[in-house]
Design a protein around this motif. Structure first.
Motif, PDB file in Angstrom:
ATOM      1  N   ASP A  22      -2.967  11.968  -1.768  1.00 34.91           N
ATOM      2  CA  ASP A  22      -3.479  11.577  -0.455  1.00 34.91           C
ATOM      3  C   ASP A  22      -2.467  11.826   0.659  1.00 34.91           C
ATOM      4  O   ASP A  22      -2.832  11.783   1.845  1.00 34.91           O
ATOM      5  N   LYS A  45      -5.588  -6.180  -0.080  1.00 34.21           N
ATOM      6  CA  LYS A  45      -6.294  -5.816  -1.300  1.00 34.21           C
ATOM      7  C   LYS A  45      -7.157  -4.590  -1.017  1.00 34.21           C
ATOM      8  O   LYS A  45      -7.674  -4.426   0.077  1.00 34.21           O
ATOM      9  N   GLY A  46      -7.305  -3.757  -2.015  1.00 36.23           N
ATOM     10  CA  GLY A  46      -8.112  -2.551  -1.824  1.00 36.23           C
ATOM     11  C   GLY A  46      -7.659  -1.447  -2.757  1.00 36.23           C
ATOM     12  O   GLY A  46      -6.727  -1.613  -3.560  1.00 36.23           O
ATOM     13  N   ARG A  47      -8.308  -0.303  -2.655  1.00 37.52           N
ATOM     14  CA  ARG A  47      -7.990   0.834  -3.522  1.00 37.52           C
ATOM     15  C   ARG A  47      -6.617   1.385  -3.189  1.00 37.52           C
ATOM     16  O   ARG A  47      -6.290   1.617  -2.031  1.00 37.52           O
ATOM     17  N   ARG A  48      -5.809   1.576  -4.215  1.00 35.36           N
ATOM     18  CA  ARG A  48      -4.488   2.161  -4.009  1.00 35.36           C
ATOM     19  C   ARG A  48      -4.610   3.664  -3.807  1.00 35.36           C
ATOM     20  O   ARG A  48      -5.397   4.340  -4.463  1.00 35.36           O
ATOM     21  N   LYS A  49      -3.803   4.177  -2.897  1.00 36.10           N
ATOM     22  CA  LYS A  49      -3.764   5.621  -2.677  1.00 36.10           C
ATOM     23  C   LYS A  49      -2.883   6.281  -3.730  1.00 36.10           C
ATOM     24  O   LYS A  49      -2.043   5.630  -4.358  1.00 36.10           O
ATOM     25  N   LYS A  50      -3.072   7.576  -3.897  1.00 36.07           N
ATOM     26  CA  LYS A  50      -2.285   8.367  -4.836  1.00 36.07           C
ATOM     27  C   LYS A  50      -1.447   9.375  -4.058  1.00 36.07           C
ATOM     28  O   LYS A  50      -1.678   9.615  -2.875  1.00 36.07           O
ATOM     29  N   ASN A  77      -1.415  12.623  -9.022  1.00 35.83           N
ATOM     30  CA  ASN A  77      -2.277  11.467  -9.246  1.00 35.83           C
ATOM     31  C   ASN A  77      -1.517  10.152  -9.425  1.00 35.83           C
ATOM     32  O   ASN A  77      -2.130   9.126  -9.661  1.00 35.83           O
ATOM     33  N   GLU A 101       0.520   6.727  -8.518  1.00 35.88           N
ATOM     34  CA  GLU A 101       0.383   5.714  -7.469  1.00 35.88           C
ATOM     35  C   GLU A 101       1.716   5.090  -7.098  1.00 35.88           C
ATOM     36  O   GLU A 101       1.774   4.211  -6.242  1.00 35.88           O
ATOM     37  N   GLY A 123       0.780  -1.236   0.000  1.00 34.91           N
ATOM     38  CA  GLY A 123       0.000   0.000   0.000  1.00 34.91           C
ATOM     39  C   GLY A 123       0.803   1.272   0.000  1.00 34.91           C
ATOM     40  O   GLY A 123       0.230   2.370  -0.082  1.00 34.91           O
TER      41      GLY A 123
END
Length: 468
Positions: free
Chosen positions: A315, A307-312, A355, A357, A278
């Motif tokens: 953030d 697992k999950g949404r990756r931060k940018k 933006n 990652e 992450g």
């Protein structure tokens, strides 16, 4: 009084004829609570080769002399920082250039410093008993500024008991963040007193094995014996290592593992990329965990990536009201194109917008203007800037409670963060280690039967025998 700090240093000289000089710099005086212009009472025990300095009178003692605390203004904080500089024939039993240890004790406003000749035994260390804690007591070896220590503490499963660190400014930060822990400041080869703990967290110097570190050969070979002594003296049930992957392919690692194998027969090792857990910053490291207990070892497994949404990047960036210093990309490119050695270097992660990652690893030398570092790109793509200290802390998932003193320069703060660890990976592994302590509630006794077969789980997850 509680032992707060141990520092080893060499006695210097002063005056003509030369006389032994006791120079207690800011680190020692502040740890002891000595204040500028304060009166310090000094007692000399020549037969024991000891000197005791304290900021309160000795009860009914004769042959006591006093000095006053001097000070020097910090260029950064503008604060007057205490120091003691005293010399004389009364200290003549100390040999100039010999090593002494300074032991700092503190209780409230009362402080005491006990200076005595360093006694080092090659094959022995002293184990200091510590109170049993409801959490897992741990020691940090080569603790740096204490980033890893703060991450472990933030899980609420671990309690820091002792840190061992060479650099004075890092030690100052350790004392600032962990006031209830004991710090040894000096070469770990001079460390004789080791706290009894449940786990040791070990982040040995990677200079010898990292291209970014400078490939300084021979450093770890010199530290292997001292490291094994400290770890064995700690009586830790679990050893937790973090370092660059090449360290774990070195002769130094093989030697260290061989010295520890009889007491720690069970090993697990894995390469982990922080980005997979992450983080937006690349940081591939190898992690190894060693166990005294087979049962605890069998309950351990390395964590799997979440697992999950990756931060940018956006953030982790400071809010808009925070001012930053921007630099010209045009000037950067002019310098870049003028250097033949940089012609083949990729700029893919050098200038990144909010933006993205993924960014480059944040190294110790992040403040250098280098194509290997990632910089924040302006909206019009004409300017760039370095990440701020707070942004780096958020990217590495360092607890907000971890702070620096006002006397540390910004470039050193960045270096301390850059040579630290990624909090997400450390916490994930630490939680798995804590799980093994919960599953195995009984503490191994000293009379454990000698293990005849040792084995480990390698990086590919395969079981393999360790040959003695």
């Amino acid at each position: 009084m509680n032992l707060k700090l141990k520092k080893v240093y060499s006695v210097s000289k002063k005056g003509k004829p030369e006389r032994p000089r006791l120079f207690l710099q800011h680190l020692i005086c502040e740890a002891a609570g000595f204040e500028p212009k304060g009166e310090i009472h000094i007692k000399i025990l020549e037969e024991k080769e000891e000197i005791i300095l304290q900021n309160f009178p000795f009860d009914g003692e004769n042959d006591i002399h006093t000095v006053h605390v001097s000070s020097r203004k910090s260029k950064l904080s503008q604060q007057e920082r205490p120091l003691i500089d005293t010399a004389g024939e009364r200290y003549s039993f100390l040999d100039i250039n010999q090593k002494v240890e300074m032991n700092v004790f503190r209780k409230g406003k009362k402080g005491r410093v006990v200076i005595k000749t360093l006694e080092y035994k090659l094959f022995e260390n002293n184990t200091i008993p510590t109170p049993k804690d409801q959490r897992i007591r741990f020691l940090s070896l080569c603790a740096g500024a204490g980033v890893g220590t703060s991450i472990l503490e933030s899980t609420n499963y671990f309690t820091p008991i002792q840190e061992i660190e060479l650099e004075d400014d890092s030690t100052e930060v350790l004392l600032h963040n962990f006031p209830n822990s004991m710090v040894f400041n000096g070469d770990l080869r001079d460390c004789m007193d080791v706290a009894e703990v449940d786990m040791a967290f070990v982040t040995l110097p990677c200079n010898e094995f990292s291209v970014l570190g400078g490939l300084e050969s021979g450093i770890m070979d010199d530290l292997v014996l001292a490291t094994s002594k400290i770890l064995q003296s700690s009586k830790a049930e679990v050893l937790f290592f973090e370092n660059v992957p090449s360290f774990f392919r070195s002769n130094a690692w093989d030697s260290l593992k061989s010295l520890l194998q009889e007491e720690y027969p069970y090993w697990a090792q894995k390469d982990i990329e922080a980005w997979d857990f992450g983080s937006i910053a690349m940081r591939k490291r190898t992690y190894a965990v060693a166990f005294r207990s087979e049962e605890r070892f069998l309950h351990f497994q390395f964590p799997t990536p979440p697992k999950g949404r990756r931060k940018k990047l956006k953030d982790f960036l400071d809010r808009g009201n925070v001012a930053h210093e921007w630099k010209s990309i045009e000037k950067f490119m002019a310098s870049f194109n003028s250097r033949a050695a940089w012609k083949e270097r990729s700029l893919e992660l050098t200038f990144v917008d909010k933006n993205v990652e993924r960014i480059s690893c944040i190294p110790k030398r992040y403040t250098s203007q280098c194509a290997s570092n990632s910089h924040v790109l302006s909206e019009d793509k004409k300017w760039f800037r370095f990440l701020s200290l707070n942004e780096i802390k958020r990217i590495l998932d360092i607890p907000e409670t971890f702070t620096f003193t006002d006397n540390i320069q910004k470039i050193r703060k960045v270096e301390m963060l850059g040579q630290s660890v990624d909090g997400r990976v450390i916490k994930a592994i630490a939680n798995r280690i804590a799980y093994t302590f919960m599953k195995v509630k009984t503490v191994a006794t000293e009379n454990v039967k000698k293990i005849k077969t040792s084995y480990s789980i390698n990086n590919g997850g395969q079981l393999e025998l360790l040959l003695t």
